[in-house]
Design an enzyme around this catalytic site. Structure first.
Site, PDB file in Angstrom:
ATOM      1  N   LYS A   2      12.555 135.125 -12.005  1.00 49.20           N
ATOM      2  CA  LYS A   2      13.319 134.940 -13.245  1.00 49.20           C
ATOM      3  C   LYS A   2      14.610 135.740 -13.143  1.00 49.20           C
ATOM      4  O   LYS A   2      14.694 136.908 -13.526  1.00 49.20           O
ATOM      5  CB  LYS A   2      12.497 135.407 -14.454  1.00 49.20           C
ATOM      6  CG  LYS A   2      13.070 134.917 -15.786  1.00 49.20           C
ATOM      7  CD  LYS A   2      13.034 133.403 -15.892  1.00 49.20           C
ATOM      8  CE  LYS A   2      13.572 132.892 -17.212  1.00 49.20           C
ATOM      9  NZ  LYS A   2      13.588 131.436 -17.282  1.00 49.20           N
ATOM     10  N   SER A  27      12.706 126.248 -17.831  1.00 47.28           N
ATOM     11  CA  SER A  27      12.321 127.336 -18.725  1.00 47.28           C
ATOM     12  C   SER A  27      11.910 126.755 -20.079  1.00 47.28           C
ATOM     13  O   SER A  27      10.952 126.002 -20.155  1.00 47.28           O
ATOM     14  CB  SER A  27      13.447 128.356 -18.844  1.00 47.28           C
ATOM     15  OG  SER A  27      12.931 129.613 -19.239  1.00 47.28           O
TER      16      SER A  27
END
Length: 588
Positions: free
Chosen positions: A190, A386
């Site tokens: 991430k 996401s």
């Protein structure tokens, strides 16, 4: 006294008459504007369809904010309406070909691929496509490569040097300013927060970026190789050695068909139309053709499939046109659930994510739709990553394009601290009186304590675990199986299919077909959401009390900085934990 009353009465009457006149004059002017905006030019015989782009192409027509000061009342054709219009022109005997005037292609790779496929299909009718540009970027050339003949200006150029990613890092600058970005994230891949906590890419980010760029580049080369009759290896050699340095190189290596000026490209069109050298070409823009095209619906068919276009950043609240307001879209899905005529829903996602809370709210409404017995199909565009994947993961089936960017299953929080900067640079300090250690809450004026940091990391981890659970339940996988391919890692649609995040490769049409099959429908009508307003209507609303948005004015002036501007603006307005893509996609 009597004269005074007469004077007041006359003044009021005059004022009301003036307002009435202004109202009717204004209404007439607006009526003329609307009439002019909706006026459909006729399509003459032996015509050519002009295709060029001026602004960003949305998924759905008019799903963009407008500039109230531009008075641009033309509707903004969405990608799918563009494709329908090209399909309509294919079967129109008056349209003999398409002229591509490609200075820029303001859309992502998957969208460009869909548009390109529509042009390839157009050519199956035996009609021609001619393109001209002074300069072809890699994005514009991808579209132009389907043409029967590609013209390039004699002193123009063709950019063909491979794909790359360049990421700015701000940590050193922020350190020098005394600004501390306090970051909490879940997922080794991430990388959205790396620019604030690192000075270079992590190995995980470097790996995932390399993989998705290579995958997208290979798809790009394969399409061009097929259209131009070249091998992929030859195209790689051209790019790796920077052999296309001017127009002559482009012609020599068979990347274009002719070096010439725009008038020579038009002469080629005249020749194909059988016109004299000085004859006018009947040209009609895609927008004007769309106005006059008849896209018939059979209103006798009661059953419907709803297509919900979820494009832009996922935000809390209502959002603005071109964004996905969690409350707004939850209400749309709720109404579709209660509408007996709607038998299935296709959610078209083109989003890099945003608010985790808004994503969860939409996820819940999709669950309720399914519980009502209405199939839900997710169709992914350029991005469904996401939060964009969050609102897709529980669909009955997920479609993606080969070059869709998806995955990025991870979350983060960023809280800046200005304490050091204010103290050392400005001389401002703060003192506090509290009833407990957490009474002040999170504030940019003091550093987060170690205990507060532990709490924030726990909250971030908890939302990540929820994300994993949502994906596991939706994809019929275990939590650990999802975690193995999650951790914020980005995948292309093609790879996502191989690892189980996507079911099939295809676009909206394939998703509609799947929805019809699951709903047991042979005939159906399509209804599209959200309901978008014409630009003129948006402008009038802006001037009658709504907040004026000046973003498109900025876009006109600093067009090349739009993605970065939007990204920084979104970062400034972020609330709570975020589930969003770790980078800005730019297509030239």
């Amino acid at each position: 006294m009597g004269k005074f009353i007469q004077f007041i009465f006359a003044s009021c009457l005059g004022f009301m008459l003036a307002v009435g006149v202004l109202f009717f004059v204004g209404s007439a002017a607006i009526g003329r504007l609307v009439s002019k905006a909706d006026e459909a030019p006729s399509v003459k015989a032996n015509s050519v369809l002009d295709l060029e782009f001026s602004g960003l192409v949305p998924e759905k027509t008019n799903n963009v904010p407008v500039d109230p000061y531009s008075f641009d009342t033309e509707k903004k054709l969405g990608l799918h309406e563009m494709i329908r219009t090209i399909e309509h022109a294919k079967d129109n005997e008056s349209i003999k070909g398409i002229y591509l005037d490609l200075n820029r292609v303001p859309m992502g790779r998957a969208s460009a691929n869909s548009l390109r496929d529509a042009l390839v299909d157009f050519k199956t009718s035996g009609k021609f496509i001619i393109s001209y540009a002074e300069y072809y970027s890699q994005g514009t050339y991808y579209i132009a490569s389907v043409s029967d003949k590609i013209f390039i200006n004699p002193i123009g150029g063709l950019e063909f040097n491979g794909f790359g990613a360049q990421i700015p890092f701000f940590k050193d600058m922020l350190d020098r300013l005394g600004i501390k970005m306090q970051v909490y994230y879940a997922g080794d891949f991430k990388s959205a927060t790396e620019p604030f906590r690192r000075t270079e890419m992590s190995q995980e980010n470097r790996l995932q970026t390399r993989e998705y760029i290579d995958n997208m580049y290979n798809l790009y080369l394969e399409d061009i190789a097929e259209s131009r009759g070249l091998s992929v290896s030859k195209l790689e050699k051209l790019a790796d050695n920077y052999l296309l340095r001017d127009a002559k190189d482009a012609l020599e290596y068979n990347m274009v068909d002719a070096i010439g000026y725009e008038d020579e490209a038009r002469a080629e069109i005249r020749s194909r139309l059988g016109l004299d050298d000085d004859a006018d070409i009947n040209r009609i823009s895609l927008l004007d053709y769309n106005k006059g095209a008849s896209f018939t619906k059979d209103y006798k068919i009661k059953d419907r499939i709803a297509v919900v276009y979820a494009e832009g950043t996922i935000t809390d609240g209502e959002g603005e046109p071109g964004s996905i307001g969690g409350d707004k879209y939850a209400e749309i899905l709720r109404k579709l659930r209660k509408n007996d005529k709607v038998k299935a829903v296709v959610i078209r996602v083109n989003s890099g994510g945003g608010s985790a809370l808004a994503s969860e709210i939409m996820w819940r409404e999709i669950e309720l739709l399914k519980a009502e017995g209405k199939p839900v199909i997710a169709s992914m565009g350029d991005l469904a990553a996401s939060g964009g994947y969050y609102i897709s993961c529980n669909a009955d089936s997920i479609f993606a394009e080969d070059n869709t960017i998806t995955g990025s299953i991870g979350v983060f929080s960023v809280i800046p601290s200005l304490e050091q900067m204010l103290d050392e640079k400005v001389g401002v300090t703060f003192d506090t009186i509290v009833t407990g250690p957490y009474a002040i809450g999170l504030t940019p004026f003091k550093d987060i304590t170690p205990q507060e940091g532990l709490i924030l990391q726990e909250m971030t981890d908890r939302i990540y675990e929820t994300f994993l659970t949502r994906v596991a339940d939706g994809r019929d996988m275990t939590r650990d199986e999802v975690h193995k391919i999650a951790q914020g890692r980005v995948w292309t649609g093609k790879v996502a299919k191989d690892i189980g995040l996507v079911d099939r490769i295809g676009g909206v049409e394939e998703a509609l077909s799947a929805a019809a099959d699951l709903a047991g429908l042979e005939k159906y009508r399509i209804s599209e959401y959200p309901v978008t307003k014409e630009p003129l209507e948006q402008i009038i609303e802006e001037f009658t009390g709504q907040k004026v948005q000046s973003r498109s004015l900025i876009e006109q002036e600093i067009n090349s900085l739009i993605p970065q501007y939007k990204y920084l603006k979104e970062f400034k307005n972020m609330k709570g934990v975020q589930a969003r893509i770790p980078f800005v996609m730019e297509i030239e």
